[in-house]
Motif scaffolding. Structure first.
Motif, PDB file in Angstrom:
ATOM      1  N   LYS A 146       0.839  -1.204   0.000  1.00 40.01           N
ATOM      2  CA  LYS A 146       0.000   0.000   0.000  1.00 40.01           C
ATOM      3  C   LYS A 146       0.877   1.259   0.000  1.00 40.01           C
ATOM      4  O   LYS A 146       2.039   1.224   0.416  1.00 40.01           O
ATOM      5  CB  LYS A 146      -0.910   0.013   1.233  1.00 40.01           C
ATOM      6  CG  LYS A 146      -1.949  -1.084   1.179  1.00 40.01           C
ATOM      7  CD  LYS A 146      -3.014  -0.901   2.222  1.00 40.01           C
ATOM      8  CE  LYS A 146      -4.140  -1.893   1.935  1.00 40.01           C
ATOM      9  NZ  LYS A 146      -4.786  -2.363   3.136  1.00 40.01           N
ATOM     10  N   PHE A 147       0.260   2.368  -0.433  1.00 41.65           N
ATOM     11  CA  PHE A 147       0.942   3.660  -0.428  1.00 41.65           C
ATOM     12  C   PHE A 147       0.448   4.461   0.790  1.00 41.65           C
ATOM     13  O   PHE A 147      -0.698   4.282   1.221  1.00 41.65           O
ATOM     14  CB  PHE A 147       0.632   4.412  -1.727  1.00 41.65           C
ATOM     15  CG  PHE A 147       1.249   3.767  -2.938  1.00 41.65           C
ATOM     16  CD1 PHE A 147       2.535   4.113  -3.340  1.00 41.65           C
ATOM     17  CD2 PHE A 147       0.549   2.795  -3.657  1.00 41.65           C
ATOM     18  CE1 PHE A 147       3.111   3.506  -4.453  1.00 41.65           C
ATOM     19  CE2 PHE A 147       1.126   2.184  -4.761  1.00 41.65           C
ATOM     20  CZ  PHE A 147       2.410   2.536  -5.167  1.00 41.65           C
ATOM     21  N   PRO A 148       1.296   5.357   1.330  1.00 46.66           N
ATOM     22  CA  PRO A 148       0.921   6.092   2.543  1.00 46.66           C
ATOM     23  C   PRO A 148      -0.471   6.737   2.517  1.00 46.66           C
ATOM     24  O   PRO A 148      -1.181   6.659   3.527  1.00 46.66           O
ATOM     25  CB  PRO A 148       2.043   7.132   2.681  1.00 46.66           C
ATOM     26  CG  PRO A 148       3.224   6.425   2.105  1.00 46.66           C
ATOM     27  CD  PRO A 148       2.691   5.626   0.948  1.00 46.66           C
ATOM     28  N   PRO A 149      -0.910   7.341   1.400  1.00 42.53           N
ATOM     29  CA  PRO A 149      -2.240   7.984   1.465  1.00 42.53           C
ATOM     30  C   PRO A 149      -3.380   7.008   1.766  1.00 42.53           C
ATOM     31  O   PRO A 149      -4.459   7.435   2.183  1.00 42.53           O
ATOM     32  CB  PRO A 149      -2.410   8.589   0.060  1.00 42.53           C
ATOM     33  CG  PRO A 149      -1.015   8.774  -0.434  1.00 42.53           C
ATOM     34  CD  PRO A 149      -0.234   7.635   0.125  1.00 42.53           C
ATOM     35  N   ALA A 150      -3.138   5.706   1.592  1.00 44.98           N
ATOM     36  CA  ALA A 150      -4.195   4.728   1.865  1.00 44.98           C
ATOM     37  C   ALA A 150      -4.239   4.323   3.336  1.00 44.98           C
ATOM     38  O   ALA A 150      -5.085   3.526   3.749  1.00 44.98           O
ATOM     39  CB  ALA A 150      -3.971   3.490   0.993  1.00 44.98           C
ATOM     40  N   LEU A 151      -3.305   4.853   4.153  1.00 47.48           N
ATOM     41  CA  LEU A 151      -3.227   4.420   5.559  1.00 47.48           C
ATOM     42  C   LEU A 151      -3.705   5.511   6.512  1.00 47.48           C
ATOM     43  O   LEU A 151      -3.602   6.706   6.219  1.00 47.48           O
ATOM     44  CB  LEU A 151      -1.777   4.055   5.904  1.00 47.48           C
ATOM     45  CG  LEU A 151      -1.132   2.975   5.028  1.00 47.48           C
ATOM     46  CD1 LEU A 151       0.305   2.758   5.465  1.00 47.48           C
ATOM     47  CD2 LEU A 151      -1.903   1.669   5.109  1.00 47.48           C
ATOM     48  N   SER A 152      -4.209   5.100   7.672  1.00 49.22           N
ATOM     49  CA  SER A 152      -4.653   6.055   8.695  1.00 49.22           C
ATOM     50  C   SER A 152      -3.434   6.677   9.384  1.00 49.22           C
ATOM     51  O   SER A 152      -2.314   6.160   9.258  1.00 49.22           O
ATOM     52  CB  SER A 152      -5.494   5.331   9.737  1.00 49.22           C
ATOM     53  OG  SER A 152      -4.661   4.482  10.491  1.00 49.22           O
ATOM     54  N   GLY A 153      -3.665   7.767  10.138  1.00 47.82           N
ATOM     55  CA  GLY A 153      -2.572   8.434  10.845  1.00 47.82           C
ATOM     56  C   GLY A 153      -1.827   7.491  11.776  1.00 47.82           C
ATOM     57  O   GLY A 153      -0.598   7.486  11.833  1.00 47.82           O
ATOM     58  N   GLY A 154      -2.591   6.658  12.493  1.00 47.49           N
ATOM     59  CA  GLY A 154      -1.965   5.717  13.423  1.00 47.49           C
ATOM     60  C   GLY A 154      -1.122   4.685  12.684  1.00 47.49           C
ATOM     61  O   GLY A 154      -0.012   4.346  13.117  1.00 47.49           O
ATOM     62  N   MET A 155      -1.646   4.193  11.555  1.00 47.43           N
ATOM     63  CA  MET A 155      -0.882   3.196  10.783  1.00 47.43           C
ATOM     64  C   MET A 155       0.386   3.817  10.201  1.00 47.43           C
ATOM     65  O   MET A 155       1.449   3.198  10.192  1.00 47.43           O
ATOM     66  CB  MET A 155      -1.748   2.624   9.653  1.00 47.43           C
ATOM     67  CG  MET A 155      -2.821   1.675  10.148  1.00 47.43           C
ATOM     68  SD  MET A 155      -4.006   1.358   8.842  1.00 47.43           S
ATOM     69  CE  MET A 155      -3.467  -0.248   8.305  1.00 47.43           C
TER      70      MET A 155
END
Ligand SMILES: Nc1ncnc2c1ncn2[C@@H]1O[C@H](COP(=O)(O)OP(=O)(O)OP(=O)(O)O)[C@@H](O)[C@H]1O
Ligand SMILES: [Mg+2]
Length: 259
Positions: A146-155
């Motif tokens: 996955k790319f960072p924009p697909a992850l939540s702040g905590g992830m």
């Protein structure tokens, strides 16, 4: 492990081409020591010079004056290879993963890069190492592509932590590592960092303006104001009986907040 002696960072700033130059004393004669395995805190209000100190210790910026010793080596002027090996030992974790992760790079690429740059293990062992790192920070292998924009702040913050742990640093500067996260997640990430300290055995300097957090995670703290340390000592002692007017104000503000 780390010793700062009269460290200063002054900036010369000009607000307009016609105005006189002014000196901003971001850090102004700071001295302290951090022992191996210690959990040390730097607290102070916004603009007091906390992040600048972190940048100086990680040698991201040059000192104006003073000396920094890491394991008795003077690192104040380290360059080239010395600086590269310092980067392996001293790492920083910032407020949010968004600031440091490249939105166009996958999580896998982010985690493999430090293994390659610092020659941590053989390429054939990358998959195992990545899986171990993910499990250490409470993530699963499905985030790898996955790319960072697909992850939540905590992830994102968990990925940032994994990326730093990949190098197995000896000293980690945590610069407000949870203040950009939802309150509900802040405690989880702090607990994670504490567990990881036990497992990996690193030393840390925790930077925050939040005294409430520091109470649980730092055995000793320095209170910093306008680039200078106004009080330093055991966390409990400072919280129970602050000596300086400024520390008294800080402690009182938390107590009021808790009422
Ligand atoms: N590159 C720079 N040029 C000029 N002044 C700077 C520079 N970097 C920092 N400063 C100034 O130095 C002082 C300390 O800044 P610093 O970012 O270290 O504070 P801080 O304690 O980390 O604050 P915060 O809690 O808001 O993160 C501030 O007055 C800031 O404006
Ligand atoms: Mg800061």
């Amino acid at each position: 492990m780390l010793r700062l002696e009269n460290v200063k960072k002054h900036y010369i700033v000009k607000t307009s081409p016609l105005s006189k130059s002014q000196i901003v004393k971001a850090v102004n004669g700071v001295s302290f020591e951090v022992a191996e395995k210690e959990s040390f805190g730097l607290i102070g209000e916004s603009g007091s010079g906390k992040s600048t100190l972190g940048h100086l210790i990680t040698r991201l910026i040059p000192l104006t004056e003073g000396s920094i010793y890491y394991k008795e080596h003077d690192i104040s002027n380290s360059k080239g290879k010395d600086l590269q090996s310092l980067r392996k030992d001293i790492q920083v974790i910032l407020q949010s993963g968004k600031e440091v992760l490249d939105p166009k790079m996958t999580v896998r690429e982010h985690l493999e890069a430090p293994l390659r740059v610092h020659n941590i293990c053989d390429y054939k062992d990358y998959d195992k190492r990545l899986n171990d790192l993910l499990s250490d920070v409470g993530l699963t292998a499905d985030v790898l592509d996955k790319f960072p924009p697909a992850l939540s702040g905590g992830m994102l913050q968990r990925v940032t932590i994994a990326r730093v742990l990949a190098i197995e640093p000896k000293l980690i500067i945590l610069d407000e590592p949870v203040s950009a996260l939802d309150v509900s997640i802040q405690g989880l990430i702090i607990n994670l960092l504490m567990d990881l300290k036990d497992k990996y055995g690193f030393t840390y300097i925790f930077i925050t303006h939040n005294l409430k957090v520091i109470k649980h995670i730092c055995s000793r703290i320095a209170v910093i104001k306008d680039g200078e340390i106004v009080e330093i000592g055991k966390t409990e002692a400072i919280l129970n009986a602050p000596q300086s007017d400024y520390a008294k104000l800080l402690v009182a503000s938390i107590l009021n907040h808790q009422k």
